[in-house]
Design a protein around this motif. Structure first.
Motif: not given
Length: 823
Positions: A194-197, A407-412, A414-415, A440-447
């Motif tokens: 993800f970081s690359g793009q 909701i269907e876009l939450i993961h991308p 947040l990423a 608890n949904e942040w993909p790379f472990g942030s809080c």
């Protein structure tokens, strides 16, 4: 050697720009932009390589002389990027972690005019460099490029070892032992892809902005002179806000609501000293979060030397409202308003012509925009949309009404936000009264850190007694009409435009029968209003202004609306009726009820506002079936269950539980942009961004550069096409409403070429309504749509003026109303 040229104005070569000059200029600008987030040499490399293909003999001999010839001048620069930077890095390499620098730079170079595409496109375009442009022609000669870099050392790209290491490679070097854990290694691999793009898109932004600025300086110096407006500094803007808040505090009474607002403001001031990162701000409706969040943003920017504040809001009408507030505080020159309805011509008349240029790259200290403009840019592949991205780095981003993220876009989403914070120095604030349950949904472990403390007693005293919820259950439409007609001031919000229109008409008919509306008077003149998306934005705004005036004056004001009035519209009704909906929508509607806690009874005692939650009793079977299957139907059911179970208490725990249940019914990456739909399902045959870095199974590379170098296999076109905050299948129809609309209509007719200009499309937006395909076909069949270039225009001759009503906006073509639209 003879001079190589980049741009020509006419046949006089004395007026042309040398290629070496353009490459150096762009490289310096691009490097400056990229240095903001620590990738200066990457930006320099892009600038020096992006137009290297203009050294081609065909470009120099034919294209510069305006002869009709197609030259892919970006492909050669991409090829050079792969040659110079495309090898796998070992652990001693400056870039580390196997980062394929060449591929990332090649995507940006190839897309700097038409947009970034796919790895397949990269392969095909680079391979075509080795073939004749057409039968019987020689292969293009790029040897003059090598002569140029020998003659001009400033044009030589930096060595690979001079390029800064990526953020993730630094992490890997500092903590290699952590990657021994399988779970950590999986998250790291996903983050690496993800970081690359994200890095590619950010560097792409640096390149296209630098390229356009230098080209503009050469081709249109009179336009370029209008850039670089002299804005006030962040500390100066903070002082202005502090002075404004001090004046407000001096006028504020000692009430529970004002005490709560003061506590929120104090928390934001205290939290502003934090290092950049991810934050949430959860404040009850009416708790002053707009000014408190801006206080945090400016103070935080001043503390951490961040460059701007970007305030993103889901609805255009609220953007306009907030931008007006901010302009009054900070001065119009310091606030850039960017959305589809903004009138740049009017701003130019007021001496702010620079705004039209500033929106291209968000070069302003305060930007007020929509979620669509901000979030879709983070996944775009087009130069125009991506150009501003490098100015998002090192900024404070406030996402107001964060619960509206689909909701269907939450993961991308947040990423992307997490990546901005981790690798690009930005701070993100999710700001709302109904915070989505994404802890608890942040993909790379942030809080994220919550800025507002748990002022339970203070908030309870200020807000808990402000409204009283009552579940009415099913009600006949005629009975609802009876109740609304008896009220002096009330808001009724329903879910569908057709239902809002029918209910409004029935209320008006009953009001006329009861002599509440005189025969020669319009309903809105007597306090009966309708609001929906079938009204053009400028018309809607005028109606909302009338509503506010009547509420402030204590006059009758009964409003029938769709949900567009809910989030952020500053109105205050004593009574609200809300059709059953998602819990977040119910809370937002309740935020329009007794908003300032000022409702009193006959003896002057404070009493709560009333929020009645109902469902229409007359539902046909098709609606009921669709409601049980659709996502909105499921959210209604979840909200109904929670409201019954919880005894009508809507607190933070109830909201959190509501969102968690919603997330179980809908994938948080339902479009599979980053990997899966959140329920373990893969869609569209895509591996997603988390795996696209190394997934080459779907590719068919032949030989040559890409078979040796290609590893970051991204599909930027797919990401841009799939990530849509608003899925709108409608077509825009321009309505020549009021004097300004008629002037635009006249210009459309009198200037053929003007119809094609993007600037005109922007000017038409405040006078346009989105029409779904079925209604569009009906309007066209009735001859009510005129096509002028790219613009659909509602015909305004006398025989069809009734299609757009002063009361309710656009009407179906088979309906007629007696009032004639005011032009």
């Amino acid at each position: 050697m003879s001079i190589l040229w980049a741009h020509s104005k006419d046949e006089d070569e004395a007026e042309w720009q040398p290629l070496s000059e353009h490459l150096v200029n762009v490289s310096e600008l691009s490097a400056e932009f990229a240095s903001t987030f620590g990738y200066e040499q990457w930006g320099r490399a892009l600038g020096l390589l992006h137009d290297a293909g203009k050294s081609c003999d065909r470009f120099q001999n034919e294209r510069l002389h305006n002869r009709p010839v197609s030259v892919d001048h970006a492909a050669f620069g991409a090829k050079r990027a792969l040659e110079l930077y495309g090898g796998r890095g070992d652990k001693d390499d400056a870039c580390g972690s196997g980062a394929y620098v060449g591929e990332l730079l090649a995507y940006a170079i190839l897309g700097h005019h038409g947009g970034m595409k796919t790895s397949i496109d990269m392969e095909n375009r680079i391979e075509r460099l080795g073939t004749p442009p057409s039968p019987g022609k020689a292969i293009d000669d790029y040897s003059p490029y090598y002569v140029m870099i020998d003659e001009f050392p400033d044009v030589v790209p930096p060595d690979r070892v001079d390029l800064e290491p990526t953020m993730l490679s630094r992490i890997m070097r500092s903590s290699p032992e952590a990657l021994q854990d399988n779970a950590v290694r999986q998250i790291f691999q996903q983050h690496l892809s993800f970081s690359g793009q994200a890095l590619t898109r950010m560097l792409f932004s640096c390149l296209v902005d630098a390229d356009w600025i230098d080209t503009e300086s050469f081709m249109s110096p009179e336009v370029a002179e209008k850039r670089g407006h002299d804005y006030d500094s962040i500390p100066m803007l903070l002082d202005r806000l502090e002075n404004h808040l001090e004046r407000l505090a001096g006028k504020a009474g000692n009430t529970p609501v004002n005490e709560a607002r003061a506590a929120v403001l104090a928390d934001c001031r205290e939290g502003a000293v934090s290092k950049p990162g991810l934050f949430t701000l959860t404040v009850p409706t009416g708790g002053g979060k707009t000014l408190s969040s801006m206080e945090f943003a400016l103070r935080h920017a001043a503390e951490n030397d961040l460059e701007r504040v970007i305030y993103a809001i889901p609805f255009t009408s609220i953007v306009e409202q907030s931008a007006t507030i901010f302009r009054d505080i900070f001065g119009a020159d310091n606030v850039l308003e960017h959305h589809s309805n903004y009138d740049f011509e009017e701003a130019a008349k007021e001496g702010r012509e620079y705004e039209r240029l500033a929106v291209q790259n968000w070069d302003a200290p305060i930007v007020v925009t929509t979620n669509v403009q901000l979030l879709e840019s983070l996944f775009s592949n087009k130069p125009g949309k991506c150009r501003k991205l490098h100015n998002i780095a090192n900024s404070v981003i406030v996402l107001d009404e964060a619960q509206t993220i689909p909701i269907e876009l939450i993961h991308p989403t947040l990423a992307a936000l997490e990546e901005l914070a981790l690798d690009f120095g930005a701070s993100i604030v999710l700001c709302t009264a109904t915070q989505p349950a994404v802890q608890n949904e942040w993909p790379f472990g942030s809080c994220p850190h919550e800025l507002c403390r748990a002022h339970e007693e203070l908030f309870s005293k200020a807000f808990d007694g402000r409204v009283h919820y009552q579940i009415v259950g099913e009600i006949l439409e005629k009975d609802l009409v009876d109740k609304l007609i008896q009220l002096h001031q009330a808001l009724c919000v329903v879910g569908k435009k057709a239902e809002a229109l029918t209910l409004y008409r029935d209320v008006v008919a009953r009001a006329r029968e009861s002599a509440l509306i005189e025969d020669n008077r319009e309903p809105y003149e007597e306090g009966f209003f309708h609001l929906s998306a079938h009204m053009i934005p400028v018309h809607r705004s005028q109606m909302i202004a009338k509503i506010r005036n009547r509420l402030d004056a204590g006059k009758r004001c009964v409003v029938i609306s769709t949900q567009l009035i809910e989030a952020g519209v500053d109105v205050d009704f004593p009574i609200v009726w809300r059709e059953m909906a998602g819990l977040d929508s119910i809370v937002q509607a309740a935020g329009r009820c007794n908003r300032n806690g000022g409702r009193t009874d006959e003896v002057g005692e404070k009493v709560p506002g009333d929020v009645f939650i109902f469902e229409f009793a007359e539902r046909d079977e098709a609606f009921v079936r669709s409601g049980t299957r659709s996502f909105l139907g499921k959210t209604r059911s979840i909200a109904s269950e929670l409201l019954n179970v919880d005894g009508l208490g809507i607190d933070a725990n109830t909201v959190d539980l509501y969102f968690r249940r919603c997330y179980q019914t809908e994938g948080l990456d339902a479009k599979c942009i980053v990997g899966d739909d959140g329920k373990g399902h893969r869609k569209y045959g895509s591996s997603g961004l988390y795996e696209d870095m190394s997934d080459q199974k779907h590719l068919s590379f032949s030989k040559g550069l890409l078979s040796r170098y290609m590893d970051y296999c991204y599909d930027f076109e797919m990401y841009a096409r799939t990530y849509r905050v608003i899925e709108d299948s409608g077509e825009s129809v321009f309505v020549p409403w009021n004097e300004k609309g008629m002037k635009l209509f006249s210009r459309l007719h009198s200037h053929e070429a003007f119809r094609e200009e993007a600037s005109l499309i922007r000017q038409l937006q405040p006078y346009s309504v989105s029409v779904y395909p079925q209604l569009m076909r009906e309007l066209e069949q009735e001859g009510l749509i005129e096509h002028l270039g790219l613009v659909n225009v509602l015909r305004m001759e006398d025989d069809c003026r009734t299609v757009y009503s002063e009361e309710t906006g656009l009407l179906p073509p088979d309906e007629e109303v007696l009032n004639v639209m005011v032009l």
